[in-house]
Motif scaffolding. Structure first.
Motif, PDB file in Angstrom:
ATOM      1  N   GLU A 130       0.857  -1.181   0.000  1.00 18.80           N
ATOM      2  CA  GLU A 130       0.000   0.000   0.000  1.00 18.80           C
ATOM      3  C   GLU A 130       0.898   1.238   0.000  1.00 18.80           C
ATOM      4  OE1 GLU A 130      -2.751  -0.060   3.221  1.00 18.80           O
ATOM      5  OE2 GLU A 130      -4.124  -1.438   2.213  1.00 18.80           O
ATOM      6  N   GLN A 185      -4.587  -2.002  -6.526  1.00 18.20           N
ATOM      7  CA  GLN A 185      -3.547  -1.211  -5.875  1.00 18.20           C
ATOM      8  C   GLN A 185      -4.192  -0.156  -4.987  1.00 18.20           C
ATOM      9  OE1 GLN A 185       0.081  -1.278  -6.064  1.00 18.20           O
ATOM     10  NE2 GLN A 185      -0.429  -0.044  -4.265  1.00 18.20           N
ATOM     11  N   THR A 186      -3.707  -0.061  -3.745  1.00 19.25           N
ATOM     12  CA  THR A 186      -4.206   0.953  -2.817  1.00 19.25           C
ATOM     13  C   THR A 186      -3.223   2.102  -2.759  1.00 19.25           C
ATOM     14  OG1 THR A 186      -5.346  -0.708  -1.484  1.00 19.25           O
ATOM     15  CG2 THR A 186      -4.940   1.419  -0.459  1.00 19.25           C
ATOM     16  N   SER A 227      -5.077   5.398   0.447  1.00 18.71           N
ATOM     17  CA  SER A 227      -6.289   4.792   1.030  1.00 18.71           C
ATOM     18  C   SER A 227      -7.410   4.582   0.032  1.00 18.71           C
ATOM     19  CB  SER A 227      -6.815   5.644   2.211  1.00 18.71           C
ATOM     20  OG  SER A 227      -5.813   5.776   3.208  1.00 18.71           O
ATOM     21  N   THR A 253      -8.510   2.283  -3.228  1.00 20.97           N
ATOM     22  CA  THR A 253      -8.154   1.072  -3.962  1.00 20.97           C
ATOM     23  C   THR A 253      -8.733   1.130  -5.368  1.00 20.97           C
ATOM     24  OG1 THR A 253      -8.111  -0.222  -1.919  1.00 20.97           O
ATOM     25  CG2 THR A 253      -8.272  -1.443  -3.995  1.00 20.97           C
TER      26      THR A 253
END
Length: 888
Positions: A690, A740-741, A744, A746
């Protein structure tokens, strides 16, 4: 030059003097004899021998010279040879052969002629070199490029009928760990007698029928007069025309082969960016692991010793290698190699970067200059002991030592400010690897294998960052100062012990049962410490801010498995089921985390053989991967000038499915070769970083998600021989879908690429070697934003011999890159050389020019999950080199 090319073009059009004859080879019941050898021997001087191999329908095709009388002979296992005489200018267009059984079970085809261009056994192709060479070749690479179905890429990799050669042998013994580059670029062409290509290769002869090896080996047989004397060549070169740059080249390749003792020495020093081996070759040297455990991940990263040294502004390299083998007795053989490499480079790149936030875009213009010194030493020794014909022992030990010293300066200019960063890195690494193998065949039905592998690595990188102003604000606890100095020390010790016991039960010719019992135990200890060195001599330790790791890691994998191999007609199937007991224990900050899992992992291999030259293979496997120690370290660590990383102690295993479908077909009657592969990979549980992005500053941490990642890929090639030319079409397609984050949020991302290419080249040894190719590539990204770029690559190469002793070579590449705004950049690189060497003279003289057009840069585009970049890489200038070689 123009006249030479004109003669070449006129020659290619004048092929009316060819007499093509076709037919069918069958037995006396009209059953086609697949892979029968058809040899046309000329019965007069100055004509070349021709050959063909019958396809699965028994058909053959020969292209003969009209004015020549031929003796055409057909041979096949357990059948009597049949001979047909073709008179000059004959009107015969077809001739069928019907062979009668000889009543003898021969092990191979024996052709009673002076030349045997190609010999076929069950898993082996044998090429007679003199049937394909014209005498002007210098190195083994030039010979291989003239063998049908054999290709050599620019990195020294060899493929045969689309399958990559994974083991290189000379006189049946491993050559420098089995890598191909050192062999094809150093073994003299005039030392070669035969080239053997062995599929499903296994060092242990009695293991071949049960080991299911995917290795494709190439064994070089030397001429008799090269087996008792030193042979090879030495070369020295210096820059001419502009000696201010001081470019030089020195190279030696010396070989000694005798019945009991073999010795090879290769040495090289240059500053023109010429590398001696590829990364895959170096990983083979540095592997130090039993082939039965080759699926294990290597602990050592040696990439810096084998990357592309041509894309630099300065390069100085020194390389030395020794390979030896000695038969101490009929039962014991000792072999080994030593490698030394020292590479000093300087690089310069300019990048225009766009960092993609969810709501904004940050721009950065980055200039990076770096100098790097890498020193590597490897020593390897192997004992091969055969107490009986049905028992084999191996012991292999390897020691590695390397240092990497890097000084890098980055000038980063963003839409907010500009900063100057300097990085000084030093890494000292050592490793010791060893394994023992034992194989024993008790009877035709039962065979066992025991392997124990141990590997130890000790890596101690140290990084120092210097900046003229604060950086990574909010991510690292800097104190105000005139300048900023941050230092980080990292220590990683890793040890693993791997054991495998395998029993092979051959129930009958159509049913085999294999039992596996094994255990892999690995430990790691990771320590990191970061601090700021204040100008007044005080220290700002980052430990209180959550920096610094001290992690102890243990992973044990115990497993049992069973594989059942059976054959029904043309179908061979091998389903397998493994049961794994995993236990992961980590200790950090006086807290222990334990993870225990029992997991089933099925696998299935299916082979279907349409005929001897057409096969289809399907492979499937379910696997689990556990996080590494660095991913579990839950304290912060500084990675580079704009990235901070923190591990996650709660990570668990990834689970992923993998499948592939491989198709291969070769038809010499039609001059066609097909190769294709489909791959599918799906991660069900995924570890993915992340990202928190603030301008160009990044904070990254790994998390385990249930968001699947799926990859589809396909590649294939089609080769067609058209008269005395070869036409090759190839394609590569891929699609990668993942989540993919970023900050915050996604998003679902797709990366796709497509590449198609065509290559047209001559395929006749009496003609000059000439090729021209074109490749078109497309790359797309869809996620936070949409982006794409295209590439157009034009290549050409030629090798022309004239006036008997002169050889002119050239190679050219033109690459154009176009982004989604339809903006383009391009570069073209050309290298050329002119060589003079009399056929029986040991001396050779060569004038070569690298980077003929004196290009200064290479350009390219790239993108990632949150970054679009246009990069300019500065390269070595034009080099005029005059060299003299001496052949022993």
């Amino acid at each position: 030059m123009f006249k030479t090319l004109l003669v070449f073009l006129l020659t290619t059009l004048s092929y009316s003097q060819v007499h093509t004859i076709t037919g069918v080879v069958s037995d006396d019941t009209n059953k086609p004899l697949e892979s029968a050898n058809v040899i046309a021997k000329p019965l007069q001087e100055k004509a070349s021998l021709k050959f063909a191999i019958a396809d699965n329908k028994g058909r053959y095709r020969l292209e003969l010279e009209k004015e020549v009388k031929y003796e055409i002979t057909v041979s096949y296992i357990s059948f009597i040879e049949e001979v047909f005489i073709l008179e000059p200018n004959a009107s015969v267009l077809t001739h069928d052969f019907k062979l009668k059984p000889s009543g003898e079970q021969l092990k191979e085809i024996v052709i009673k002629h002076e030349f045997k261009p190609i010999l076929i056994k069950k898993d082996t192709l044998i090429f007679d070199v003199k049937s394909f060479a014209n005498g002007n070749e210098r190195k083994m690479k030039e010979i291989l490029e003239k063998l049908p179905g054999v290709e050599v890429d620019k990195n020294g990799g060899v493929t045969v009928q689309g399958k990559k050669v994974t083991r290189m042998l000379v006189e049946g013994k491993s050559f420098f760990g089995g890598g191909s580059k050192l062999a094809v670029e150093n073994i003299p062409a005039d030392a070669l007698d035969k080239i053997e290509v062995i599929d499903n290769f296994n060092e242990v002869g009695f293991m071949k029928q049960v080991s299911d090896s995917d290795d494709l080996a190439m064994n070089v047989k030397l001429k008799v007069d090269k087996k008792k004397f030193v042979f090879g060549d030495v070369e020295a070169g210096a820059e001419v025309g502009n000696a201010d740059n001081g470019f030089y080249l020195g190279h030696a390749a010396l070989f000694y082969y005798a019945p009991k003792t073999n010795l090879s020495v290769i040495a090289d020093m240059n500053n023109i960016g010429k590398r001696m081996f590829t990364y895959s070759d170096l990983m083979r040297f540095g592997g130090g692991m039993s082939s039965f455990l080759s699926g294990r991940k290597s602990l050592t990263n040696l990439y810096s010793f084998a990357n592309d040294n041509a894309d630099v502004v300065e390069n100085r390299s020194q390389f030395g290698a020794v390979n030896f083998s000695y038969d101490a007795s009929p039962k014991l053989a000792i072999s080994g190699f030593g490698i030394f490499s020292k590479v000093i480079t300087a690089s310069r790149t300019e990048s225009a970067n766009e960092y993609l936030n969810n709501s904004s875009i940050a721009f950065e213009n980055k200039l990076q200059e770096a100098s790097n010194q890498s020193v590597l030493g490897i020593g390897n020794i192997k004992l091969d002991y055969s107490p009986t014909k049905k028992e084999k022992w191996y012991y292999n030990a390897q020691y590695q030592s390397s240092t990497n010293d890097l000084i890098s300066t980055i000038n980063s200019i963003t839409n907010i400010n500009s900063s100057l960063f300097e990085t000084i890195s030093k890494a000292d690494n050592t490793s010791v690897k060893q394994y023992v193998e034992w194989h024993k065949s008790y009877n035709p039905h039962h065979t066992t294998t025991l392997v124990v592998n141990q590997a130890y690595d000790n890596n101690k990188p140290q990084n120092n960052w210097f900046a003229d102003q604060p950086f990574l604000s909010g991510l690292i606890p800097l104190e105000d100062d005139l300048t900023y100095t941050v230092t980080q020390v990292k220590k990683v010790k890793t040890n693993s012990v791997d054991a495998l016991f395998k029993h092979y039960w051959i129930i009958n010719d159509f049913n085999h049962l294999y039992t596996n019992v094994g255990n892999n135990f690995s430990t790691s200890h990771l320590e990191t410490a970061s601090k700021q060195l204040i100008t007044d001599g005080s220290i700002n330790d980052f430990t209180s801010a959550g920096f610094g790791n001290n992690v102890k890691y243990q992973l044990n994998d115990a497993y049992v498995g069973i594989e059942y191999k059976f054959r029904v007609g043309k179908l061979t199937s091998k389903p397998g089921l493994y049961l794994h007991w995993y236990r992961l224990l980590t200790t950090q900050s006086a807290i222990e985390n334990t993870l225990s899992k029992t997991l089933f992992q099925p696998q299935w291999d299916i082979d279907y053989e349409f005929n001897k030259s057409e096969t289809l293979r399907l492979m499937y496997k379910l696997e689990n991967g556990f996080p590494e120690v660095s991913q579990l370290a839950n304290q912060f660590s500084l990675q580079n000038y704009n990235l901070v990383y923190k591990g996650n102690a709660l990570l668990q295993n990834e689970k992923y499915h993998s499948a592939s479908l491989i198709y291969s077909k070769m038809n010499m009657y039609r001059g066609v070769n097909w190769n294709g592969m489909l791959r599918y990979n799906k991660k069900v549980n995924t570890i993915r970083n992340e990202i928190q992005l603030d301008g160009i500053n990044q904070f990254s941490t790994p998390v385990l998600t249930d968001n699947p990642e799926t990859t589809y890929s396909a590649n294939g090639s089609f080769t067609k021989r058209i008269y005395r030319f070869s036409l090759r079409l190839n394609s590569r397609l891929s699609w990668f879908n993942y989540s993919q984050t970023l900050n915050s949020v996604t998003t679902t991302n797709d990366r796709t690429s497509q590449n198609v290419g065509i290559l047209f080249k001559t395929a006749y040894r009496k003609w000059p070697d000439f090729s021209v190719g074109y490749n078109k590539g497309y790359n797309q990204f869809s996620g936070i934003t949409k982006s794409n770029f295209q590439t157009d690559a034009l290549t050409a190469a030629g090798d022309i011999t004239f006036f008997k002793f002169w050889t002119y070579k050239f190679e050219y590449e033109n690459l154009k890159n176009t982004n989604n705004n339809n903006q383009s950049n391009f570069y073209d690189i050309a290298n050329t050389s002119l060589r003079y060497q009399k056929k029986n003279s040991p001396f050779g003289f060569e004038l070569s020019i690298n980077n003929l057009f004196d290009n200064n840069v290479k350009n390219d585009y790239s993108f990632s999950d949150y970054l679009i970049s246009e990069r300019k890489t500065f390269i070595l200038p034009r080099v005029f080199m005059f060299s003299i070689s001496y052949k022993l």
